[in-house]
Scaffold this motif. Structure first.
Motif, mmCIF file in Angstrom:
data_model
loop_
_atom_site.group_PDB
_atom_site.id
_atom_site.type_symbol
_atom_site.label_atom_id
_atom_site.label_comp_id
_atom_site.label_asym_id
_atom_site.label_seq_id
_atom_site.Cartn_x
_atom_site.Cartn_y
_atom_site.Cartn_z
ATOM 1 N N SER A 187 -3.176 12.156 7.815
ATOM 2 C CA SER A 187 -2.171 11.704 6.851
ATOM 3 C C SER A 187 -0.826 11.461 7.506
ATOM 4 O O SER A 187 0.021 10.771 6.925
ATOM 5 C CB SER A 187 -2.028 12.741 5.729
ATOM 6 O OG SER A 187 -1.651 13.999 6.262
ATOM 7 N N VAL B 163 0.144 6.171 9.900
ATOM 8 C CA VAL B 163 0.049 5.059 8.953
ATOM 9 C C VAL B 163 -1.366 4.483 9.020
ATOM 10 O O VAL B 163 -1.835 4.086 10.094
ATOM 11 C CB VAL B 163 1.100 3.978 9.274
ATOM 12 C CG1 VAL B 163 0.961 2.809 8.317
ATOM 13 C CG2 VAL B 163 2.503 4.564 9.196
ATOM 14 N N ASP B 164 -2.040 4.449 7.880
ATOM 15 C CA ASP B 164 -3.436 3.981 7.833
ATOM 16 C C ASP B 164 -3.442 2.477 7.597
ATOM 17 O O ASP B 164 -3.616 1.985 6.479
ATOM 18 C CB ASP B 164 -4.186 4.711 6.718
ATOM 19 C CG ASP B 164 -5.698 4.565 6.852
ATOM 20 O OD1 ASP B 164 -6.132 3.733 7.674
ATOM 21 O OD2 ASP B 164 -6.435 5.257 6.144
ATOM 22 N N GLU B 165 -3.260 1.728 8.689
ATOM 23 C CA GLU B 165 -3.236 0.271 8.579
ATOM 24 C C GLU B 165 -4.607 -0.292 8.241
ATOM 25 O O GLU B 165 -4.712 -1.348 7.634
ATOM 26 C CB GLU B 165 -2.719 -0.340 9.881
ATOM 27 C CG GLU B 165 -1.255 -0.069 10.156
ATOM 28 C CD GLU B 165 -0.759 -0.759 11.408
ATOM 29 O OE1 GLU B 165 -1.579 -0.957 12.319
ATOM 30 O OE2 GLU B 165 0.425 -1.108 11.468
ATOM 31 N N ALA C 1 -6.969 0.991 6.139
ATOM 32 C CA ALA C 1 -7.152 1.024 4.689
ATOM 33 C C ALA C 1 -6.220 0.038 3.994
ATOM 34 O O ALA C 1 -6.591 -0.578 2.989
ATOM 35 C CB ALA C 1 -6.917 2.438 4.164
ATOM 36 N N ALA C 2 -5.010 -0.138 4.525
ATOM 37 C CA ALA C 2 -4.074 -1.087 3.915
ATOM 38 C C ALA C 2 -4.572 -2.519 4.047
ATOM 39 O O ALA C 2 -4.401 -3.333 3.133
ATOM 40 C CB ALA C 2 -2.697 -0.942 4.564
ATOM 41 N N THR D 118 -7.055 9.196 3.866
ATOM 42 C CA THR D 118 -6.745 8.522 5.116
ATOM 43 C C THR D 118 -7.951 8.546 6.050
ATOM 44 O O THR D 118 -8.787 9.444 5.999
ATOM 45 C CB THR D 118 -5.556 9.202 5.816
ATOM 46 O OG1 THR D 118 -5.832 10.597 5.959
ATOM 47 C CG2 THR D 118 -4.294 9.042 4.990
ATOM 48 N N HIS E 53 4.868 4.807 3.409
ATOM 49 C CA HIS E 53 4.225 6.052 3.856
ATOM 50 C C HIS E 53 5.038 7.230 3.327
ATOM 51 O O HIS E 53 6.209 7.394 3.655
ATOM 52 C CB HIS E 53 4.158 6.102 5.381
ATOM 53 C CG HIS E 53 3.438 7.298 5.921
ATOM 54 N ND1 HIS E 53 4.034 8.536 6.034
ATOM 55 C CD2 HIS E 53 2.165 7.452 6.359
ATOM 56 C CE1 HIS E 53 3.164 9.403 6.526
ATOM 57 N NE2 HIS E 53 2.025 8.767 6.734
ATOM 58 N N LEU F 294 -3.417 4.568 -1.422
ATOM 59 C CA LEU F 294 -4.392 4.969 -0.406
ATOM 60 C C LEU F 294 -4.560 6.482 -0.509
ATOM 61 O O LEU F 294 -3.680 7.238 -0.111
ATOM 62 C CB LEU F 294 -3.906 4.574 0.994
ATOM 63 C CG LEU F 294 -3.484 3.117 1.181
ATOM 64 C CD1 LEU F 294 -3.054 2.878 2.627
ATOM 65 C CD2 LEU F 294 -4.609 2.172 0.806
ATOM 66 N N VAL G 94 3.470 -1.218 4.047
ATOM 67 C CA VAL G 94 3.009 0.131 3.721
ATOM 68 C C VAL G 94 4.226 1.011 3.444
ATOM 69 O O VAL G 94 5.208 1.002 4.209
ATOM 70 C CB VAL G 94 2.184 0.749 4.870
ATOM 71 C CG1 VAL G 94 1.752 2.170 4.519
ATOM 72 C CG2 VAL G 94 0.972 -0.115 5.179
ATOM 73 N N ALA H 50 0.855 -1.195 0.000
ATOM 74 C CA ALA H 50 0.000 0.000 0.000
ATOM 75 C C ALA H 50 0.889 1.242 0.000
ATOM 76 O O ALA H 50 1.847 1.331 0.780
ATOM 77 C CB ALA H 50 -0.912 0.008 1.224
ATOM 78 N N GLN I 119 0.776 5.121 0.719
ATOM 79 C CA GLN I 119 -0.042 6.141 1.369
ATOM 80 C C GLN I 119 0.542 7.517 1.091
ATOM 81 O O GLN I 119 1.664 7.823 1.477
ATOM 82 C CB GLN I 119 -0.109 5.896 2.877
ATOM 83 C CG GLN I 119 -0.961 6.923 3.613
ATOM 84 C CD GLN I 119 -1.052 6.659 5.093
ATOM 85 O OE1 GLN I 119 -0.848 5.534 5.538
ATOM 86 N NE2 GLN I 119 -1.349 7.688 5.878
#
Length: 466
Positions: free
Chosen positions: A75, A78-80, A82-83, A71, A93, A68, A91, A39, A41
């Motif tokens: 932002s 870390v958008d775990e 959505a991942a 968020t 980032h 991604l 990810v 992913a 981001q």
């Protein structure tokens, strides 16, 4: 709909994507980890380069790349969540980051190497600190971390007592040694006999939440900054004492509150579940009701739906915890402020904490809840806002044995059971309860042609002549 994007982070030059996004380091991270789904981001201001970066990364690694775009919370985190929706194994980032540690997925931070005029920054530092024996700690925004080595080479020969902080992604190994500071993903060691309060702070970066968190946390140190966008250095004039007075006022509001809403502002920062449990126990023993709410990014319109809540507490990363609640109908406090309000054993020492992980059991600032005090022996307290008496003692913790339930009641003579929900009962008492379907009560009407165009300018609306 229009929304302004911050100008602090600019998009990469079109012909310099490889160095700006560190393609080589990112591709090595993916190949060495054997990841097949990754992913990417991006913050909103860097989304223009997302397609090209993803295409180059797929060509270099052979792994599937998923961008991604929006968020869940902020932002910088870390958008775990959505991942995990795409089954990502890691990810990447991009852009500014709060460097809060994650637990579920491997993460590589690529900050984006924003340009910094090291020569101008050096001149600004000399103007702000003409005394060569000054004790100064240099902090920087993560997007300028790549230039700190060159700045260190320029300043260290002239200033023997200068200290440069280092970025640490994740929890550093081993316990902290005496004189070592580990906060906000930065690590540095002080050598002065008086400790950190004998040092001044020099921040390289634009004004924002990161600088505000630094100034509140290290509020005994004078701050100066250099803004790479404007090329100007200055002594920070933010009245830290005034900001602290505002936060202490919110603590007093939290003491008066009877119902507290716990806002879940992150699902990726390590330890947030432990903190949620700690806050629930703290509020229960303080005699306050609590509701746990997951509303994504909080705004006044969302929180205005919960009229029964007196105060909200936001569980988020260190940078997003300091929410300016002046536009909200109810105050929004941090977990540390809620502890000051509800834990009699925690006293105000002048040190402000924005990282909620410092409050958890085993952390440096954890304070155990004291034993319960009978109501007859509790010392009364007077609210500084309402002038009324209030109780500040803690009740006994709930026992493991459940009391007789009152949530079930007989609905009719056939002994059918119905569940009684306090939240539903409160909702029934409201005069307005939101959108109601009213099935079978609305008459059926034929479809008619509506307006054409967009809401800002329908086709049948006349244009006013100037």
């Amino acid at each position: 709909l229009r929304r302004e994007l911050p100008a602090a982070v600019a998009a990469a030059p079109r012909g310099d994507l490889d160095s700006f996004y560190e393609m080589g380091r990112a591709a090595a991270f993916v190949r060495d980890g054997g990841f097949r789904k990754v992913a990417l981001q991006f913050p909103d201001e860097l989304l223009a380069d997302a397609v090209e970066v993803a295409a180059r990364m797929e060509a270099a690694t052979g792994a599937g790349m998923y961008v991604l775009g929006d968020t869940t919370y902020g932002s910088c985190c870390v958008d775990e969540v959505a991942a995990e929706h795409v089954g990502a194994e890691a990810v990447l980032h991009y852009g500014p980051a709060c460097l809060s540690p994650c637990r579920k997925l491997p993460v590589l931070h690529i900050f984006g190497q924003q340009p910094l005029d090291v020569g101008r920054c050096t001149e600004a530092f000399r103007e702000l600190y003409p005394e060569r024996q000054s004790h100064v700690v240099v902090l920087s925004d993560v997007v300028y971390a790549h230039a700190m080595g060159e700045l260190e080479q320029q300043l260290c020969p002239e200033y023997p007592n200068i200290i440069f902080s280092r970025l640490v992604c994740g929890d550093p190994p081993g316990p902290a040694v005496p004189g070592e500071e580990r906060k906000f993903g930065r690590q540095f060691s002080v050598k002065a006999a008086g400790g950190l309060q004998d040092y001044a702070m020099f921040y390289v970066g634009a004004e924002g939440l990161a600088l505000t968190s630094f100034m509140l946390t290290w509020n005994r140190c004078p701050f100066s900054s250099f803004n790479p966008i404007t090329g100007c250095g200055r002594r920070e004039t933010l009245n830290v004492n005034r900001a602290l007075m505002r936060r202490l006022y919110l603590v007093e509001r939290a003491r008066d509150a009877g119902v507290v809403g716990i806002l879940v502002g992150t699902l990726g920062v390590a330890g947030y579940l432990t903190l949620l449990q700690h806050l629930r126990e703290l509020l229960c023993r303080a005699g306050k009701r609590s509701y746990t709410l997951a509303v994504g990014k909080p705004n006044p319109a969302k929180l205005a739906n919960f009229l029964e809540v007196d105060v909200f507490v936001l569980v988020a990363c260190a940078q997003n915890s300091l929410l300016d609640s002046s536009d909200f109908y109810r105050p929004v406090v941090t977990p540390y402020e809620l502890e000051l309000a509800c834990n009699p054993a925690r006293e105000w020492t002048g040190n402000y904490l924005t990282d909620f992980r410092d409050l958890l059991p085993g952390a440096c600032a954890h304070v155990e809840l004291p034993l319960a005090v009978p109501a007859a022996e509790a010392v009364p307290d007077v609210s500084l806002i309402t002038g009324k008496m209030r109780a500040t003692h803690l009740c006994d913790p709930p026992t493991s044995q459940l009391p007789p339930s009152t949530a079930l009641a007989c609905r009719d003579q056939t002994r059918a059971l119905a569940e009684i929900s306090p939240a539903a009962s409160f909702l029934e008492s409201r005069s307005w309860r939101g959108l109601e379907q009213q099935l079978g009560q609305t008459p059926v009407s034929k479809a008619v042609q509506g307006r054409r165009g967009i809401a800002i300018a329908y086709e049948d609306e006349g244009c006013e002549q100037p």
